[in-house]
Design an enzyme around this catalytic site. Structure first.
Site, PDB file in Angstrom:
ATOM      1  N   VAL A 115      40.439  42.033  44.613  1.00  0.00           N
ATOM      2  CA  VAL A 115      39.854  40.851  45.222  1.00  0.00           C
ATOM      3  C   VAL A 115      40.952  39.905  45.696  1.00  0.00           C
ATOM      4  CG1 VAL A 115      39.605  39.703  42.979  1.00  0.00           C
ATOM      5  CG2 VAL A 115      38.203  38.955  44.902  1.00  0.00           C
ATOM      6  N   SER A 116      40.838  39.409  46.922  1.00  0.00           N
ATOM      7  CA  SER A 116      41.757  38.435  47.495  1.00  0.00           C
ATOM      8  C   SER A 116      43.198  38.985  47.482  1.00  0.00           C
ATOM      9  CB  SER A 116      41.637  37.112  46.737  1.00  0.00           C
ATOM     10  OG  SER A 116      42.251  36.053  47.425  1.00  0.00           O
ATOM     11  N   TRP A 117      44.138  38.309  46.802  1.00  0.00           N
ATOM     12  CA  TRP A 117      45.513  38.806  46.681  1.00  0.00           C
ATOM     13  C   TRP A 117      45.494  40.229  46.116  1.00  0.00           C
ATOM     14  CZ3 TRP A 117      48.755  40.678  42.938  1.00  0.00           C
ATOM     15  CH2 TRP A 117      50.144  40.587  43.144  1.00  0.00           C
ATOM     16  N   GLY A 119      43.259  42.398  46.554  1.00  0.00           N
ATOM     17  CA  GLY A 119      42.807  43.339  47.566  1.00  0.00           C
ATOM     18  C   GLY A 119      43.964  43.906  48.367  1.00  0.00           C
ATOM     19  N   THR A 141      39.382  39.908  51.159  1.00  0.00           N
ATOM     20  CA  THR A 141      40.817  40.116  51.320  1.00  0.00           C
ATOM     21  C   THR A 141      41.204  40.352  52.770  1.00  0.00           C
ATOM     22  OG1 THR A 141      42.705  41.263  50.328  1.00  0.00           O
ATOM     23  CG2 THR A 141      40.813  42.620  50.947  1.00  0.00           C
TER      24      THR A 141
END
Length: 291
Positions: A115-117, A119, A141
């Site tokens: 998730v996010s970073w 990802g 992401t």
């Protein structure tokens, strides 16, 4: 060198059912959480990469809810209860470390999720270790430095360390930071209560790790079935980034959560879990994964 240290008890008040331990992986000491690793399952385990500065507890509810499979995740150096890194790292070295961690627990193949970073880390891991990756899930992401930026107000507040140490600040700016927040105040307070601030060095090293990194040139060669999950109201990672990933990754599908922000895994938990279970189901001719 790969050695396990004595398991540590969970902080008082936590309800995680995970086994948590400090593991030394080729010179790095990481706090690792493992769910249901000793239980038989028809599903391979999920290797999860968290968002920047986030500790294991932040996403533990997802691992707790998906009771039909094992999960493994770790605090990045300098986050949660993983000690500060002595030297900077990058996606290549951390993917290599994660692969060694999987070897530590006898995991030859996993479904990779971030998730996010995290990802971005999940993309790099799948590209660097394709034999260990079965399917890939990318949440909120981007493809790295070539991303389409989000709301400047959200970025400014996200960079402020007060979001980790000042609950009132986090509560006041939650909608700006994450967008699409549920009206259920209990969910918001629960998430805030699970956060633990990273160390200054840990946070800076996470930021530095992705400077100059992009997966974009390699994405057309991504051979793994990929689920891309995005929030339509994400203030940090706009939906267009998910559309770019979907266009570039051959075997990918994009799912959008209407009204969902950066934390749609929390605000749309039931929908997210149902979607993950449908996507991660093993093929009929696949061998059952070892627990």
């Amino acid at each position: 060198m790969l050695a396990a240290k004595k398991s540590r008890p969970l902080p008082k008040g936590e309800e995680m059912t995970a086994v948590v331990s400090l593991e030394e992986v080729s010179g790095r000491t990481l706090r690792v959480a493992r769910w249901r690793m000793d239980e038989p399952s028809d599903h391979p385990p999920v290797l999860f990469f968290n968002g920047i500065g986030a500790n294991i507890e932040a996403v533990a509810p997802l691992a707790e809810a998906m009771t039909d499979r094992a999960f493994i995740m770790f605090d990045m150096p300098g986050t949660g209860e993983s000690p500060d890194p002595t030297i900077p790292y990058n996606p290549f070295t951390m993917s290599w470390t994660a692969a060694k961690l999987l070897d530590r627990f006898g995991l030859d193949e996993v479904d990779v999720m971030g998730v996010s970073w995290g990802g971005a880390m999940a993309q790099h891991f799948a590209l660097q270790h394709p034999k260990k990756t079965r399917k890939l899930v990318l949440c909120a992401t981007t493809a790295g430095m070539l991303m389409v930026p989000g709301n400047p107000a959200a970025f400014t507040k996200m960079a402020n360390p007060r979001r980790y140490i000042d609950a009132n600040y986090m509560n006041e700016h939650f909608a700006t930071l994450y967008g699409g927040m549920t009206k259920d105040v209990a969910d918001k307070k629960s998430h805030i209560g699970r956060l633990k601030p990273p160390s200054p060095r840990g946070y800076i090293y996470q930021l530095l790790a992705m400077i100059g990194w992009t997966s974009l040139p390699a994405l057309p060669f991504m051979s793994k079935d990929t689920l891309i999950m995005m929030g339509a109201d994400d203030q940090i990672v706009p939906l267009i980034n998910g559309k770019i990933l979907n266009r570039m990754i051959p075997n990918s599908v994009l799912e959008v959560f209407e009204g969902g922000g950066h934390l749609f895994l929390l605000t749309h938990a039931e929908e997210s879990i149902a979607m993950l279970r449908e996507f991660l189901v093993p093929l009929v001719n696949e061998e059952p994964a070892a627990a």
